[in-house]
Design a protein around this motif. Structure first.
Motif, PDB file in Angstrom:
ATOM      1  N   PRO A  48      35.034  42.475  45.818  1.00 40.74           N
ATOM      2  CA  PRO A  48      35.610  41.229  45.300  1.00 40.74           C
ATOM      3  C   PRO A  48      36.753  41.466  44.322  1.00 40.74           C
ATOM      4  CG  PRO A  48      33.219  41.086  45.300  1.00 40.74           C
ATOM      5  CD  PRO A  48      33.566  42.515  45.615  1.00 40.74           C
ATOM      6  N   MET A  49      36.655  42.516  43.490  1.00 38.66           N
ATOM      7  CA  MET A  49      37.741  42.815  42.559  1.00 38.66           C
ATOM      8  C   MET A  49      38.960  43.361  43.290  1.00 38.66           C
ATOM      9  SD  MET A  49      34.884  42.913  40.587  1.00 38.66           S
ATOM     10  CE  MET A  49      34.238  44.569  40.523  1.00 38.66           C
ATOM     11  N   GLN A  50      38.726  44.355  44.144  1.00 35.39           N
ATOM     12  CA  GLN A  50      39.845  44.974  44.845  1.00 35.39           C
ATOM     13  C   GLN A  50      40.514  43.987  45.794  1.00 35.39           C
ATOM     14  OE1 GLN A  50      40.159  48.676  47.809  1.00 35.39           O
ATOM     15  NE2 GLN A  50      39.312  49.225  45.809  1.00 35.39           N
ATOM     16  N   GLY A  51      39.687  43.199  46.498  1.00 38.22           N
ATOM     17  CA  GLY A  51      40.246  42.209  47.417  1.00 38.22           C
ATOM     18  C   GLY A  51      40.985  41.099  46.698  1.00 38.22           C
ATOM     19  N   SER A  52      40.447  40.659  45.567  1.00 45.13           N
ATOM     20  CA  SER A  52      41.133  39.613  44.792  1.00 45.13           C
ATOM     21  C   SER A  52      42.458  40.130  44.247  1.00 45.13           C
ATOM     22  CB  SER A  52      40.240  39.133  43.641  1.00 45.13           C
ATOM     23  OG  SER A  52      39.081  38.494  44.121  1.00 45.13           O
ATOM     24  N   ALA A  53      42.468  41.386  43.777  1.00 50.79           N
ATOM     25  CA  ALA A  53      43.717  41.976  43.291  1.00 50.79           C
ATOM     26  C   ALA A  53      44.749  42.033  44.409  1.00 50.79           C
ATOM     27  CB  ALA A  53      43.449  43.373  42.740  1.00 50.79           C
ATOM     28  N   ALA A  54      44.309  42.380  45.620  1.00 48.81           N
ATOM     29  CA  ALA A  54      45.224  42.412  46.762  1.00 48.81           C
ATOM     30  C   ALA A  54      45.783  41.028  47.050  1.00 48.81           C
ATOM     31  CB  ALA A  54      44.491  42.957  47.993  1.00 48.81           C
ATOM     32  N   ASP A  55      44.918  40.013  47.023  1.00 45.74           N
ATOM     33  CA  ASP A  55      45.380  38.651  47.279  1.00 45.74           C
ATOM     34  C   ASP A  55      46.369  38.194  46.204  1.00 45.74           C
ATOM     35  OD1 ASP A  55      43.826  38.449  49.547  1.00 45.74           O
ATOM     36  OD2 ASP A  55      42.174  37.415  48.555  1.00 45.74           O
ATOM     37  N   ILE A  56      46.093  38.542  44.954  1.00 46.09           N
ATOM     38  CA  ILE A  56      46.949  38.103  43.846  1.00 46.09           C
ATOM     39  C   ILE A  56      48.351  38.689  43.980  1.00 46.09           C
ATOM     40  CG2 ILE A  56      47.328  38.346  41.353  1.00 46.09           C
ATOM     41  CD1 ILE A  56      44.253  38.061  41.048  1.00 46.09           C
ATOM     42  N   ILE A  57      48.439  39.980  44.276  1.00 42.03           N
ATOM     43  CA  ILE A  57      49.778  40.565  44.356  1.00 42.03           C
ATOM     44  C   ILE A  57      50.525  40.062  45.589  1.00 42.03           C
ATOM     45  CG2 ILE A  57      49.316  42.716  45.637  1.00 42.03           C
ATOM     46  CD1 ILE A  57      51.097  44.073  43.404  1.00 42.03           C
ATOM     47  N   LYS A  58      49.787  39.722  46.648  1.00 42.38           N
ATOM     48  CA  LYS A  58      50.450  39.140  47.813  1.00 42.38           C
ATOM     49  C   LYS A  58      51.055  37.781  47.474  1.00 42.38           C
ATOM     50  CE  LYS A  58      47.737  41.447  51.429  1.00 42.38           C
ATOM     51  NZ  LYS A  58      46.712  41.272  52.487  1.00 42.38           N
ATOM     52  N   LEU A  59      50.305  36.964  46.740  1.00 44.22           N
ATOM     53  CA  LEU A  59      50.835  35.667  46.314  1.00 44.22           C
ATOM     54  C   LEU A  59      52.027  35.860  45.391  1.00 44.22           C
ATOM     55  CD1 LEU A  59      47.450  33.831  45.660  1.00 44.22           C
ATOM     56  CD2 LEU A  59      49.103  33.258  47.445  1.00 44.22           C
ATOM     57  N   ALA A  60      51.933  36.849  44.512  1.00 43.88           N
ATOM     58  CA  ALA A  60      53.043  37.123  43.607  1.00 43.88           C
ATOM     59  C   ALA A  60      54.281  37.566  44.376  1.00 43.88           C
ATOM     60  CB  ALA A  60      52.633  38.197  42.605  1.00 43.88           C
ATOM     61  N   MET A  61      54.102  38.388  45.387  1.00 42.56           N
ATOM     62  CA  MET A  61      55.232  38.860  46.184  1.00 42.56           C
ATOM     63  C   MET A  61      55.966  37.701  46.830  1.00 42.56           C
ATOM     64  SD  MET A  61      53.461  42.195  47.965  1.00 42.56           S
ATOM     65  CE  MET A  61      54.877  42.677  48.956  1.00 42.56           C
TER      66      MET A  61
ATOM     67  N   SER B  11      56.061  34.570  45.776  1.00 47.10           N
ATOM     68  CA  SER B  11      56.751  33.815  44.739  1.00 47.10           C
ATOM     69  C   SER B  11      58.029  34.523  44.302  1.00 47.10           C
ATOM     70  CB  SER B  11      55.815  33.615  43.539  1.00 47.10           C
ATOM     71  OG  SER B  11      56.481  32.979  42.482  1.00 47.10           O
ATOM     72  N   VAL B  12      57.934  35.827  44.083  1.00 49.83           N
ATOM     73  CA  VAL B  12      59.106  36.592  43.659  1.00 49.83           C
ATOM     74  C   VAL B  12      60.159  36.623  44.772  1.00 49.83           C
ATOM     75  CG1 VAL B  12      59.915  38.893  43.025  1.00 49.83           C
ATOM     76  CG2 VAL B  12      57.801  37.995  42.019  1.00 49.83           C
ATOM     77  N   HIS B  13      59.706  36.802  46.006  1.00 49.49           N
ATOM     78  CA  HIS B  13      60.622  36.820  47.157  1.00 49.49           C
ATOM     79  C   HIS B  13      61.440  35.533  47.221  1.00 49.49           C
ATOM     80  CE1 HIS B  13      61.930  37.232  51.374  1.00 49.49           C
ATOM     81  NE2 HIS B  13      61.530  35.983  51.529  1.00 49.49           N
ATOM     82  N   ASP B  14      60.765  34.388  47.067  1.00 47.53           N
ATOM     83  CA  ASP B  14      61.463  33.106  47.140  1.00 47.53           C
ATOM     84  C   ASP B  14      62.513  32.992  46.039  1.00 47.53           C
ATOM     85  OD1 ASP B  14      59.923  32.452  49.302  1.00 47.53           O
ATOM     86  OD2 ASP B  14      58.561  31.120  48.211  1.00 47.53           O
ATOM     87  N   TRP B  15      62.167  33.483  44.848  1.00 46.61           N
ATOM     88  CA  TRP B  15      63.132  33.420  43.740  1.00 46.61           C
ATOM     89  C   TRP B  15      64.316  34.348  43.999  1.00 46.61           C
ATOM     90  CZ3 TRP B  15      64.694  37.206  40.175  1.00 46.61           C
ATOM     91  CH2 TRP B  15      65.509  36.724  39.136  1.00 46.61           C
ATOM     92  N   LEU B  16      64.078  35.483  44.657  1.00 48.26           N
ATOM     93  CA  LEU B  16      65.139  36.463  44.885  1.00 48.26           C
ATOM     94  C   LEU B  16      66.145  36.043  45.957  1.00 48.26           C
ATOM     95  CD1 LEU B  16      63.234  39.886  44.782  1.00 48.26           C
ATOM     96  CD2 LEU B  16      65.042  39.140  43.220  1.00 48.26           C
TER      97      LEU B  16
END
Length: 908
Positions: free
Chosen positions: A827-840, A842-847
């Motif tokens: 749950p921790m490792q999978g949640s961390a993976a999901d979080i950085i994917k969502l962040a990517m 968001s950052v991609h759209d801004w870039l």
């Protein structure tokens, strides 16, 4: 239609007891079996049946004891820790408002059988919830069996026959022939399921089998004849009575109003946090909400296995007809055929499309074998397709479509509207225990045997390019790819629509990431090849020095890469202890084995050092310069979304995830990842994200407080565990707290902690006990994760991604223990993976509007890496950090560390 659920309470209590681990609450009361039954009940209540009953055995003898005094005589007494869970189970059932039935003189089976037939005669739809095979004799129209622990359903004669090899009406005779050692029902000695089914298939029923006993030869025939006198009794014992006098009927089994306060008290006492959260709307998040794991054994729809009609398009008129059809379609599947596996260098050979299942086309563009028919000009085809493929209003469907998006981009088409990917849908549906390539998915989910690439191109040294495949074969293969992609998409669309949580993961996390990864892979990263060559020379020189040291320590020369020679030297000559063995029982010389004995002799450390340098050289310093793309001058890794079961991205060619960062040599490799003149490398890394997710999921007040205050969490943990003021925590205490904080997330026990800290095992156990006393929420979370994994077969991330644990109920201790450790960490490792994917995303759209000033070039673990114009760094840093920290709102803040440099190491 009115629905009645009859729950075999006695069966489930025993099954849950043996299937789940021996768990207990904070008071030390056993809860494992109780947990299993309560989750089963909650699952049934979510389906909101009109009528239901929880049926258990009454105390005292039954009519079967009168028939046969030895009935169930072999059964051992109920274990005390199971007996202790019976009364709490009944209290929870009563508090849920579920009618409880106990009838003296008969078994629960007979009560269920009587009610089931009465209800079916009244037109009520009956579900018998049980794991007992005896109930298969009751299956008929209107009566079905559901095993909520395994997810299996028996709802027809065909289903019963598929499972047991006999029809429902033959089950009694089938059981009589086999007997039942648990209930001490005598049968035919050595007659198992296959023999019983064979006899009944041949002779029809038990009476005929008995009458024809002399026709059956061999030892089994002798056993049958010896059992003839007792078989009629056995049939009586295994026959479920359906005429019990009950004093009430199916219509009297409506659920009463639940006793909410009583349930809250019971759920709180026994630590059933998920049930409590559903009841109150509060409590730990990130727990499973479905009643059973996604099934892996669905039967494919026969209609999906029919061969399709495929057309080869080589004339302009036919192409224009299909062009018009594609333009009018809401969505279509597509696939590219190329002459290479590297999407950054592959040339387009042809394209295939499918709009409706069972029909597809292949448009060849560059087949070049002698006598190949004239094909449409690539410029004409791609020019006509470009507006359609770049139209976001028309959905595009692919299988591992990121490859195809790269190929088309390199041929001047920037595909928009990439809506579905059957590989990613499969991965979200069930990430573990299943390959997600088209051939595997087609076989499992469609019952379809695809044409394999080797079938048309051959393999090995004789493999030809797809451009050399004749058009008839090429069309059959390529058009099938598009057709099967479309069929798989329809299958997974239905599956995911039935699981809103999984569909959200697919739609909101995985599919938007395809565009992000495609762009990031295309960006690539600049590599300093000369720096890597210098490192190769240095590693080679130092490797030879270490080799000479090893020879000196050993007193002779030997092959450092020979397992056989190392076994003889380390274990036979030097007499070092064998702490790790191979699967075949031989002394191991792998990394773990050498680490385990490195403190006892200098030689294992030297071998490890030599291996490390050799691996860095062969994997990175020598290989990376060879991977520089001649067209772009950069290295382009490939990210795999459907690799790690936890959802973490992996990368290949090169593998960026495994570059070591804890050694000086590993960090030196990162110095070769550089920014061009006028640019800088920016690295943004989540700080302690998995530990923060642990705090969020466990809701432990102490752990959350440490993060909320912005303290050094390891120092704060040490202060709590060792009972000293924060400012008095020494380095050893902080190191121990850090080892526990991170180790517990990976299921670390006292033995491993003792090894890490160089202390005795008993002392390490005391540390862990202190930790759990200070952070009881963490222990509850860990126990809950294990229990939920055993019950559901999976755990979930914060976002609802399911992390399946295939070995969680394995009979083999090592496999089961490994799955339990994974249940805590996933749950921790999978949640961390999901979080950085969502962040990517968001950052991609801004870039996007700043593409000329900055670009995302790598994702490694919890880190995003950018190449940025020097004068744009100050603009980018706060924007990226804010988007990464805002990717999800947890109960503790997310923190992002950032660095800037001329190379990756300097920025890290």
């Amino acid at each position: 239609m009115t629905r009645l659920v009859l729950i075999d309470g006695s069966s489930y209590l025993f099954r849950a007891y043996h299937a789940l681990p021996k768990l207990s609450n904070d008071l030390g009361e056993p809860t494992g079996a109780l947990f299993g039954v309560v989750n089963m009940l909650r699952g049934h209540l979510k389906e909101q049946p009109d009528l239901l009953a929880f049926v258990v055995d009454a105390s005292g003898p039954t009519f079967r004891d009168d028939l046969y005094a030895e009935y169930k005589a072999n059964r051992p007494p109920m274990p005390e820790d199971l007996r202790a869970q019976v009364e709490p189970m009944m209290q929870i059932v009563e508090a849920l408002g579920i009618p409880v039935l106990r009838v003296s003189g008969v078994e629960a089976d007979d009560v269920i059988g009587t009610l089931a037939l009465q209800a079916a005669e009244q037109g009520i739809e009956v579900t018998i919830s049980t794991g007992d095979k005896d109930f298969a004799q009751l299956v008929r129209p209107g009566v079905r069996l559901v095993n909520t622990m395994s997810g299996s359903v028996l709802d027809s004669d065909a289903a019963v026959e598929a499972k047991f090899g006999v029809k429902a009406a033959q089950i009694v005779d089938y059981l009589a022939l086999m007997g039942d050692s648990v209930d001490n029902v005598p049968g035919v000695d050595k007659c198992g399921p296959k023999t019983a089914a064979k006899w009944l298939g041949q002779y029809g029923d038990l009476d005929t089998v008995m009458a024809r006993a002399d026709d059956i030869g061999g030892k089994i025939g002798e056993n049958l004849r010896a059992a003839l006198d007792r078989l009629p009794l056995s049939r009586q014992l295994v026959t479920i009575k359906t005429d019990v006098e009950l004093g009430q009927g199916p219509q009297d089994l409506a659920r009463r109003e639940p006793q909410r306060d009583e349930l809250i008290a019971l759920y709180s006492r026994y630590g059933f946090n998920q049930a409590l959260r559903e009841l109150t709307g509060e409590g730990p998040a990130g727990k499973p909400t479905a009643t059973r794991p996604a099934a892996m054994d669905e039967r494919p729809d026969p209609a999906m296995a029919v061969k399709g009609q495929y057309h080869c398009v080589v004339d302009l008129d036919t192409f224009n007809v299909w062009l018009d059809r594609l333009a009018k379609a809401d969505a279509f599947a597509f696939d590219c055929e190329t002459d290479a596996l590297d999407a950054m260098q592959a040339n387009l050979v042809g394209l295939s499309f499918a709009i409706e299942c069972g029909e597809a086309i292949y448009i060849p563009l560059q087949h070049r074998y002698p006598g190949a028919p004239t094909q449409l000009a690539a410029e004409t085809v791609l020019g006509a397709l470009k507006p359609l493929l770049e139209n976001p209003a028309i959905g595009k469907i692919g299988q591992h479509g990121k490859y195809d998006l790269h190929v088309l981009r390199r041929h001047g088409i920037d595909v928009q509207g990439y809506r579905d990917d059957s590989m990613l849908a499969s991965f979200v549906w069930h990430s573990a225990g299943l390959r997600h390539d088209m051939d595997t998915l087609a076989k499992r989910f469609l019952g379809y045997d695809t044409i394999k690439f080797e079938d048309v191109c051959g393999k090995g040294a004789r493999q030809i390019s797809f451009a050399d495949v004749d058009l008839e074969q090429a069309t059959a293969y390529a058009a099938e790819d598009a057709d099967i992609t479309l069929r798989l998409n329809q299958v997974f669309k239905r599956k995911l629509e039935g699981e809103p949580g999984l569909e959200k993961v697919y739609r909101d996390i995985e599919m938007p990431l395809v565009e992000v990864l495609t762009r990031m892979e295309a960006n690539g990263v600049l590599i300093d090849a000369e720096e890597l060559r210098r490192q190769t020379r240095d590693l080679s020189k130092r490797g030879l020095q270490v080799q000479e040291q090893a020879y000196a320590v050993a007193g002779r020369k030997f092959n450092l890469d020979s397992t056989k020679q190392l076994q003889a030297l380390l274990y036979d000559e030097l007499g070092l202890p064998v702490l790790v063995k191979t699967p075949k029982g031989q002394p191991s010389t792998n990394e773990d084995a050498l680490e385990a004995i490195a403190d006892q002799h200098e030689l294992p450390r030297l071998i490890l050092e030599h291996r490390s340098m050799a691996k860095l050289r062969s994997t990175y310093t020598e290989k990376l310069p060879e991977m520089i793309n001649t067209d772009t001058g950069r290295v382009h890794t490939s990210y795999n979304q459907a690799g790690a079961a936890t959802g973490r991205l992996s990368s290949t060619d090169p593998n960026l995830q495994n570059i070591p960062i804890r050694t000086e040599d590993g960090r030196r490799i990162r110095t070769a990842f550089i920014a061009p003149e006028g640019r800088r490398i920016v690295a943004c890394d989540y700080s302690q994200i998995e530990l923060r997710i642990m705090a969020h999921l466990s809701e432990d007040p102490g752990l959350m407080a440490a993060f909320e205050s912005g303290q050094d969490v390891h120092r704060a943990t040490a202060a709590e565990v060792f009972g000293v003021p924060l400012e008095q925590v020494d380095s050893g205490q902080r190191r121990a707290a850090k080892a526990i904080n991170f180790g517990l997330m990976y299921g670390m026990g006292a033995f491993t902690l003792a090894q890490q800290l160089g202390i005795k095992r008993g002392e390490a156990q005391d540390y862990i006990a202190l930790y759990f006393r200070r952070y009881p929420g963490v222990q509850r979370f860990m126990e809950g994760a294990r229990m939920q994994a055993h019950q559901y077969g999976y755990v979930e991330t914060v976002f609802g991604r399911r992390l399946h644990l295939m070995e969680i109920n394995s009979r083999r201790h090592a496999q089961r223990a490994g799955a339990e450790r994974a249940a805590i960490n996933a749950p921790m490792q999978g949640s961390a993976a999901d979080i950085i994917k969502l962040a990517m995303r968001s950052v991609h759209d801004w870039l996007i509007p700043h593409a000329d000033k900055a670009m995302m070039i790598m994702q490694v673990h919890d880190e995003l890496v950018f190449e940025v114009d020097t004068d744009f760094v100050d603009t980018l840093l706060p924007e990226v950090k804010q988007r990464m920290q805002a990717a999800v709102k947890l109960r503790v803040p997310l923190v992002v560390d950032a660095g800037v440099g001329v190379n990756w190491d300097e920025a890290h």
